[in-house]
Design a protein around this motif. Structure first.
Motif, PDB file in Angstrom:
ATOM      1  N   ALA A  89      -8.542  -2.544   3.800  1.00 29.57           N
ATOM      2  CA  ALA A  89      -9.079  -1.338   3.204  1.00 29.57           C
ATOM      3  C   ALA A  89     -10.212  -0.887   3.858  1.00 29.57           C
ATOM      4  O   ALA A  89     -10.517   0.349   4.327  1.00 29.57           O
ATOM      5  CB  ALA A  89      -9.286  -1.323   1.685  1.00 29.57           C
ATOM      6  N   GLN A  90     -11.179  -1.760   3.855  1.00 29.01           N
ATOM      7  CA  GLN A  90     -12.437  -1.416   4.847  1.00 29.01           C
ATOM      8  C   GLN A  90     -12.075  -1.185   6.138  1.00 29.01           C
ATOM      9  O   GLN A  90     -13.298  -0.274   6.620  1.00 29.01           O
ATOM     10  CB  GLN A  90     -13.202  -2.690   4.870  1.00 29.01           C
ATOM     11  N   GLY A 140      -0.168  -2.151  10.411  1.00 30.62           N
ATOM     12  CA  GLY A 140      -0.390  -2.368   9.230  1.00 30.62           C
ATOM     13  C   GLY A 140       0.090  -3.858   8.986  1.00 30.62           C
ATOM     14  O   GLY A 140       0.380  -4.413   7.907  1.00 30.62           O
ATOM     15  N   ILE A 187      -5.204   0.553   5.377  1.00 29.89           N
ATOM     16  CA  ILE A 187      -4.696   1.035   3.964  1.00 29.89           C
ATOM     17  C   ILE A 187      -5.626   2.014   3.510  1.00 29.89           C
ATOM     18  O   ILE A 187      -6.984   1.726   3.674  1.00 29.89           O
ATOM     19  CB  ILE A 187      -4.169   0.015   3.104  1.00 29.89           C
ATOM     20  N   PRO A 188      -5.093   2.867   2.561  1.00 29.48           N
ATOM     21  CA  PRO A 188      -6.142   3.828   1.879  1.00 29.48           C
ATOM     22  C   PRO A 188      -7.088   3.301   0.917  1.00 29.48           C
ATOM     23  O   PRO A 188      -8.237   3.979   0.584  1.00 29.48           O
ATOM     24  CB  PRO A 188      -5.252   5.017   1.470  1.00 29.48           C
ATOM     25  N   ALA A 189      -6.604   2.253   0.455  1.00 29.67           N
ATOM     26  CA  ALA A 189      -7.355   1.424  -0.803  1.00 29.67           C
ATOM     27  C   ALA A 189      -7.055   0.188  -0.994  1.00 29.67           C
ATOM     28  O   ALA A 189      -5.881  -0.024  -0.497  1.00 29.67           O
ATOM     29  CB  ALA A 189      -7.268   2.452  -2.054  1.00 29.67           C
ATOM     30  N   LYS A 209      -9.766   0.590   7.041  1.00 29.50           N
ATOM     31  CA  LYS A 209      -8.991   1.976   6.783  1.00 29.50           C
ATOM     32  C   LYS A 209      -7.628   1.728   7.386  1.00 29.50           C
ATOM     33  O   LYS A 209      -7.041   2.860   7.897  1.00 29.50           O
ATOM     34  CB  LYS A 209      -9.519   2.889   7.534  1.00 29.50           C
ATOM     35  N   SER A 234       0.961  -1.298  -0.056  1.00 32.30           N
ATOM     36  CA  SER A 234      -0.001  -0.126  -0.070  1.00 32.30           C
ATOM     37  C   SER A 234       0.697   1.099   0.118  1.00 32.30           C
ATOM     38  O   SER A 234       0.483   2.465  -0.131  1.00 32.30           O
ATOM     39  CB  SER A 234      -0.984  -0.001   1.267  1.00 32.30           C
TER      40      SER A 234
END
Length: 331
Positions: free
Chosen positions: A309-310, A153, A314-316, A312, A109
């Motif tokens: 991602a859901q 992360g 990681i940003p996407a 948050k 990410s």
């Protein structure tokens, strides 16, 4: 670190490994890929674990296989986790390393360009959430309003968020304290956190050295956190045959580890200098043999990326399919 009682001593080697590994990149990293006499030097960073890279280093299998291809290998000192090893890969100092898919998703990410070339399902009981001895926390719901140590992360954050989602608890009701695992160990031992979401030798240490109690395991919460083996993408493109050679030794070595747990215990105890109880625990929780990365595996890892991602973390979502290779197609 409570060294007066000795309770934090089992993790001193783990904490020191970061410094040793970083120093070793300059001293034993070997020639850059493609440079020097005797062909290409493949720079490999094993972790502070008896993974297939460590075992392949210990028995000489990786060096022998690469020599047959006209190449050499240079091993760094073991890293305690994927995150610092990934930094070495990003800096161009390491060509191949290993870690969890959660940590790899976190690295991807950002700006770390690695390619997954082998997948190894973990023992589902080798990771989880532990609470200190005597803790009043009995269920995941009891973590509301409390502090849990996790690595940002990576596996720890993933395990905590998976457990909270399964229990229907909003992530914001639990405080995540971001601490690298080697530093989280003494914090856990000193009661400075209410729980610790962690894996492998650290999870074993929480139980065997500090009397921690298992609140949940990866298996109970549906963890898809496999061990993966990755190559620096530029190195893979330049030397696909050498990555395939390392992958083949990873497959064979990891299969042998399952059939000879005593050897794995010996590596943890004698080579990695971990306490006997930790080594014995890890010998009971050896990962499954590594396999090539196929479509089914990619779908699992896409699920992990989507989950991060859901939540948050990681940003996407990360498109995992663009960061894997089936080594059976390499020549």
């Amino acid at each position: 670190m409570r060294t007066r009682t000795g309770r934090a001593r089992p993790v001193l080697a783990l904490a020191a490994a970061v410094v040793v590994a970083a120093a070793s990149l300059g001293g034993c990293g070997g020639a850059a890929a493609g440079a020097g006499t005797g062909g290409t030097t493949v720079r490999i960073a094993p972790l502070q674990s008896a993974d297939a890279l460590t075992l392949g280093q210990e028995d000489g299998g990786i060096a022998k296989a690469l020599k047959a291809k006209g190449a050499r290998v240079a091993f760094t000192a073991p890293f305690p986790a994927f995150a610092p090893a990934a930094e070495a890969v990003r800096a161009g100092s390491v060509d191949i390393t290993t870690g969890s898919i959660t940590s790899v998703v976190g690295a991807l990410s950002g700006d770390n360009d690695v390619t997954v070339f082998a997948a190894q399902p973990s023992d589902p009981a080798s990771e989880g959430i532990a609470v200190p001895k005597g803790s009043p926390v009995r269920t995941i719901a009891d973590l509301r309003g409390r502090t849990v140590a996790v690595n940002r992360g990576g596996t720890g954050e993933y395990l905590l968020l998976k457990a909270l989602r399964q229990a229907g608890i909003p992530a914001g009701q639990v405080t995540r304290r971001y601490i690298p695992p080697a530093d989280a160990a003494p914090a856990f031992a000193a009661g400075k956190v209410d729980a610790w979401a962690v894996w492998g030798t650290f999870f074993a240490t929480a139980q065997t050295a500090y009397g921690g109690r298992v609140l949940t395991t990866g298996g109970r919460i549906g963890s898809q956190n496999d061990v993966v083996y990755v190559a620096r993408t530029a190195f893979l493109k330049a030397h696909p045959d050498l990555v395939k050679t390392v992958a083949d030794t990873v497959f064979a070595t990891s299969a042998k580890a399952r059939s000879d747990p005593a050897r794995t215990v010996g590596v943890y105890r004698d080579r990695l200098k971990l306490p006997e109880p930790v080594a014995a625990y890890m010998g009971r929780h050896i990962a499954h043999p590594a396999v090539p990365v196929g479509p089914k595996t990619v779908r699992r890892y896409e699920d992990v990326a989507a989950f991060f991602a859901q939540e948050k973390v990681i940003p996407a979502p990360v498109t995992i399919a663009g960061h894997v290779v089936d080594v059976r197609t390499l020549t």
